[in-house]
Design a protein around this motif. Sequence first.
Motif, PDB file in Angstrom:
ATOM      1  N   VAL A  30       0.847  -1.198   0.000  1.00 42.53           N
ATOM      2  CA  VAL A  30       0.000   0.000   0.000  1.00 42.53           C
ATOM      3  C   VAL A  30       0.884   1.249   0.000  1.00 42.53           C
ATOM      4  O   VAL A  30       1.874   1.328   0.729  1.00 42.53           O
ATOM      5  N   PHE A  31       0.550   2.191  -0.875  1.00 44.63           N
ATOM      6  CA  PHE A  31       1.278   3.450  -0.992  1.00 44.63           C
ATOM      7  C   PHE A  31       0.294   4.611  -0.802  1.00 44.63           C
ATOM      8  O   PHE A  31      -0.904   4.455  -1.063  1.00 44.63           O
ATOM      9  N   PRO A  32       0.792   5.767  -0.388  1.00 45.76           N
ATOM     10  CA  PRO A  32      -0.117   6.884  -0.127  1.00 45.76           C
ATOM     11  C   PRO A  32      -0.427   7.731  -1.362  1.00 45.76           C
ATOM     12  O   PRO A  32       0.396   7.846  -2.280  1.00 45.76           O
ATOM     13  N   TRP A  33      -1.624   8.305  -1.364  1.00 45.94           N
ATOM     14  CA  TRP A  33      -1.848   9.467  -2.218  1.00 45.94           C
ATOM     15  C   TRP A  33      -0.909  10.553  -1.676  1.00 45.94           C
ATOM     16  O   TRP A  33      -0.891  10.815  -0.475  1.00 45.94           O
ATOM     17  N   VAL A  34      -0.119  11.169  -2.528  1.00 43.69           N
ATOM     18  CA  VAL A  34       0.779  12.222  -2.042  1.00 43.69           C
ATOM     19  C   VAL A  34       0.381  13.602  -2.555  1.00 43.69           C
ATOM     20  O   VAL A  34       0.783  14.618  -1.978  1.00 43.69           O
ATOM     21  N   LEU A  35      -0.417  13.648  -3.620  1.00 39.46           N
ATOM     22  CA  LEU A  35      -0.818  14.937  -4.202  1.00 39.46           C
ATOM     23  C   LEU A  35      -2.296  15.224  -3.957  1.00 39.46           C
ATOM     24  O   LEU A  35      -3.092  14.306  -3.782  1.00 39.46           O
ATOM     25  N   ALA A  36      -2.617  16.501  -3.943  1.00 38.98           N
ATOM     26  CA  ALA A  36      -4.023  16.910  -3.893  1.00 38.98           C
ATOM     27  C   ALA A  36      -4.369  17.770  -5.105  1.00 38.98           C
ATOM     28  O   ALA A  36      -5.515  18.179  -5.277  1.00 38.98           O
ATOM     29  N   ASP A  37      -3.382  18.039  -5.965  1.00 39.52           N
ATOM     30  CA  ASP A  37      -3.580  18.894  -7.139  1.00 39.52           C
ATOM     31  C   ASP A  37      -3.641  18.043  -8.407  1.00 39.52           C
ATOM     32  O   ASP A  37      -2.616  17.575  -8.915  1.00 39.52           O
ATOM     33  N   TYR A  38      -4.869  17.838  -8.882  1.00 41.28           N
ATOM     34  CA  TYR A  38      -5.062  17.090 -10.127  1.00 41.28           C
ATOM     35  C   TYR A  38      -5.780  17.955 -11.161  1.00 41.28           C
ATOM     36  O   TYR A  38      -6.416  17.442 -12.070  1.00 41.28           O
ATOM     37  N   HIS A  39      -5.676  19.286 -10.989  1.00 41.83           N
ATOM     38  CA  HIS A  39      -6.396  20.195 -11.886  1.00 41.83           C
ATOM     39  C   HIS A  39      -5.500  21.259 -12.536  1.00 41.83           C
ATOM     40  O   HIS A  39      -5.864  21.832 -13.539  1.00 41.83           O
ATOM     41  N   VAL A 131      -7.739   9.764 -12.741  1.00 39.77           N
ATOM     42  CA  VAL A 131      -6.981   9.967 -11.494  1.00 39.77           C
ATOM     43  C   VAL A 131      -7.660  11.042 -10.646  1.00 39.77           C
ATOM     44  O   VAL A 131      -7.838  10.890  -9.435  1.00 39.77           O
ATOM     45  N   LYS A 132      -8.078  12.117 -11.284  1.00 39.05           N
ATOM     46  CA  LYS A 132      -8.707  13.235 -10.565  1.00 39.05           C
ATOM     47  C   LYS A 132     -10.002  12.810  -9.877  1.00 39.05           C
ATOM     48  O   LYS A 132     -10.219  13.080  -8.685  1.00 39.05           O
ATOM     49  N   SER A 133     -10.882  12.135 -10.597  1.00 37.24           N
ATOM     50  CA  SER A 133     -12.171  11.761 -10.017  1.00 37.24           C
ATOM     51  C   SER A 133     -11.998  10.700  -8.920  1.00 37.24           C
ATOM     52  O   SER A 133     -12.752  10.664  -7.945  1.00 37.24           O
ATOM     53  N   THR A 134     -10.975   9.841  -9.072  1.00 36.78           N
ATOM     54  CA  THR A 134     -10.708   8.836  -8.031  1.00 36.78           C
ATOM     55  C   THR A 134     -10.208   9.508  -6.764  1.00 36.78           C
ATOM     56  O   THR A 134     -10.613   9.150  -5.653  1.00 36.78           O
ATOM     57  N   TRP A 135      -9.344  10.509  -6.910  1.00 40.03           N
ATOM     58  CA  TRP A 135      -8.883  11.286  -5.749  1.00 40.03           C
ATOM     59  C   TRP A 135     -10.060  11.977  -5.062  1.00 40.03           C
ATOM     60  O   TRP A 135     -10.190  11.945  -3.837  1.00 40.03           O
ATOM     61  N   VAL A 180      -6.685   5.712 -18.956  1.00 40.81           N
ATOM     62  CA  VAL A 180      -7.043   6.481 -17.761  1.00 40.81           C
ATOM     63  C   VAL A 180      -6.846   7.969 -18.047  1.00 40.81           C
ATOM     64  O   VAL A 180      -5.837   8.379 -18.639  1.00 40.81           O
ATOM     65  N   GLN A 181      -7.828   8.777 -17.656  1.00 39.62           N
ATOM     66  CA  GLN A 181      -7.722  10.227 -17.821  1.00 39.62           C
ATOM     67  C   GLN A 181      -6.720  10.776 -16.804  1.00 39.62           C
ATOM     68  O   GLN A 181      -6.842  10.537 -15.606  1.00 39.62           O
ATOM     69  N   LEU A 182      -5.746  11.534 -17.308  1.00 36.26           N
ATOM     70  CA  LEU A 182      -4.660  12.044 -16.465  1.00 36.26           C
ATOM     71  C   LEU A 182      -4.864  13.513 -16.135  1.00 36.26           C
ATOM     72  O   LEU A 182      -5.597  14.223 -16.835  1.00 36.26           O
ATOM     73  N   PRO A 183      -4.225  14.004 -15.068  1.00 31.91           N
ATOM     74  CA  PRO A 183      -4.328  15.431 -14.732  1.00 31.91           C
ATOM     75  C   PRO A 183      -3.732  16.297 -15.837  1.00 31.91           C
ATOM     76  O   PRO A 183      -2.867  15.832 -16.596  1.00 31.91           O
ATOM     77  N   PRO A 184      -4.170  17.559 -15.944  1.00 32.93           N
ATOM     78  CA  PRO A 184      -3.646  18.448 -16.999  1.00 32.93           C
ATOM     79  C   PRO A 184      -2.120  18.543 -17.009  1.00 32.93           C
ATOM     80  O   PRO A 184      -1.512  18.612 -18.085  1.00 32.93           O
ATOM     81  N   TRP A 185      -1.514  18.528 -15.809  1.00 34.11           N
ATOM     82  CA  TRP A 185      -0.042  18.667 -15.752  1.00 34.11           C
ATOM     83  C   TRP A 185       0.716  17.484 -16.362  1.00 34.11           C
ATOM     84  O   TRP A 185       1.923  17.555 -16.583  1.00 34.11           O
ATOM     85  N   ALA A 186       0.032  16.398 -16.662  1.00 35.74           N
ATOM     86  CA  ALA A 186       0.691  15.242 -17.285  1.00 35.74           C
ATOM     87  C   ALA A 186       0.655  15.319 -18.808  1.00 35.74           C
ATOM     88  O   ALA A 186       1.289  14.507 -19.491  1.00 35.74           O
ATOM     89  N   ASP A 187      -0.088  16.295 -19.348  1.00 39.41           N
ATOM     90  CA  ASP A 187      -0.174  16.485 -20.811  1.00 39.41           C
ATOM     91  C   ASP A 187      -0.607  15.216 -21.547  1.00 39.41           C
ATOM     92  O   ASP A 187      -0.177  14.971 -22.682  1.00 39.41           O
ATOM     93  N   GLY A 188      -1.444  14.410 -20.920  1.00 37.73           N
ATOM     94  CA  GLY A 188      -1.938  13.200 -21.565  1.00 37.73           C
ATOM     95  C   GLY A 188      -0.900  12.111 -21.745  1.00 37.73           C
ATOM     96  O   GLY A 188      -1.133  11.128 -22.452  1.00 37.73           O
ATOM     97  N   ASP A 189       0.258  12.266 -21.117  1.00 37.36           N
ATOM     98  CA  ASP A 189       1.369  11.331 -21.296  1.00 37.36           C
ATOM     99  C   ASP A 189       1.571  10.511 -20.013  1.00 37.36           C
ATOM    100  O   ASP A 189       1.995  11.052 -18.994  1.00 37.36           O
ATOM    101  N   PRO A 190       1.286   9.194 -20.057  1.00 38.09           N
ATOM    102  CA  PRO A 190       1.455   8.361 -18.858  1.00 38.09           C
ATOM    103  C   PRO A 190       2.878   8.386 -18.298  1.00 38.09           C
ATOM    104  O   PRO A 190       3.078   8.347 -17.080  1.00 38.09           O
ATOM    105  N   HIS A 191       3.879   8.467 -19.184  1.00 30.47           N
ATOM    106  CA  HIS A 191       5.267   8.509 -18.721  1.00 30.47           C
ATOM    107  C   HIS A 191       5.534   9.799 -17.937  1.00 30.47           C
ATOM    108  O   HIS A 191       6.231   9.780 -16.917  1.00 30.47           O
ATOM    109  N   LYS A 192       4.975  10.908 -18.416  1.00 27.49           N
ATOM    110  CA  LYS A 192       5.163  12.178 -17.703  1.00 27.49           C
ATOM    111  C   LYS A 192       4.437  12.142 -16.360  1.00 27.49           C
ATOM    112  O   LYS A 192       4.942  12.645 -15.355  1.00 27.49           O
ATOM    113  N   PHE A 193       3.241  11.527 -16.346  1.00 22.60           N
ATOM    114  CA  PHE A 193       2.513  11.400 -15.082  1.00 22.60           C
ATOM    115  C   PHE A 193       3.345  10.643 -14.055  1.00 22.60           C
ATOM    116  O   PHE A 193       3.505  11.081 -12.915  1.00 22.60           O
TER     117      PHE A 193
END
Length: 271
Positions: A30-39, A131-135, A180-193
């Motif tokens: 089990v690992f923690p959610w570490v971010l609260a900014d997915y927008h 990711v955003k809606s799951t958070w 999976v829909q990624l936060p805007p800061w990931a630019d739609g790139d799973p590797h960047k996320f």
Amino acid sequence: QKREISNFDYLMYLNTLAGRSYNDYMQYPVFPWVLADYHSETLNLTNPHTFRDLSKPMGAQTVERKHKFIQRFSEVEKSEGDLSAQCHYCTHYSSAIIVASYLVRMEPFTQTFCSLQGGSFDVADRMFHSVKSTWESASRDNMSDVRELTPEFFYLPEFLTNANHFELGCMQDGTVLGDVQLPPWADGDPHKFILLHRQALESDYVSAHLHHWIDLIFGHKQHGSAAVEAVNTYHPYFYGDKMDLNNIKDPLIKSTILGFISNFGQIPKQV
């Protein structure tokens, strides 16, 4: 403290000590959610508001939600009188279905998820798709959702894409489930996320506050009065090492407890 080991490696080490293993979906690391900014368009790892409050469990991330769970705890005390059933949460932060739902786009998790769901995928609106809606669900909106993350969120971009083209269904708003829909800061790139998410885990803020989360999951705030004070108590059946199944003679009760644990998760062994 000496920066000789990464936060990721340290958490994996603690998970192993506590009996968690990749070989057991019911006791998966089990690992923690570490971010609260997915927008935001860009991720600012120097701003404390970017991060989740690691000193509080997922059920207490907002004041309103925290008070609702405290109210639930006190109402059980008043109405039932059986303190053994008194808890803040009747669901868990890590279970076989949570693990399989996160990793459903990859085998063998696809088949595991379907078998846990009775042979098919879940209703599309309940599937892991954003990711955003799951958070938002786990930290604020859904009182039966207090899930944390799995290690894959910090190193495995493949689980975020539907490379096998599984037909995961269509949501009520018409959205067809795929990647999976990624936060805007990931630019739609799973590797960047994954890159930015891992940077967040290893950031100075998380390094300075991670011990609070460890206390909740693996340490002294796991049960007892410290857990009550931290709004961090779970149904008694989740505390597997506290349940002496050998002393339970009724086979129906014993099978109920085992079924409960296998379906809803277990608290790690206290380290």
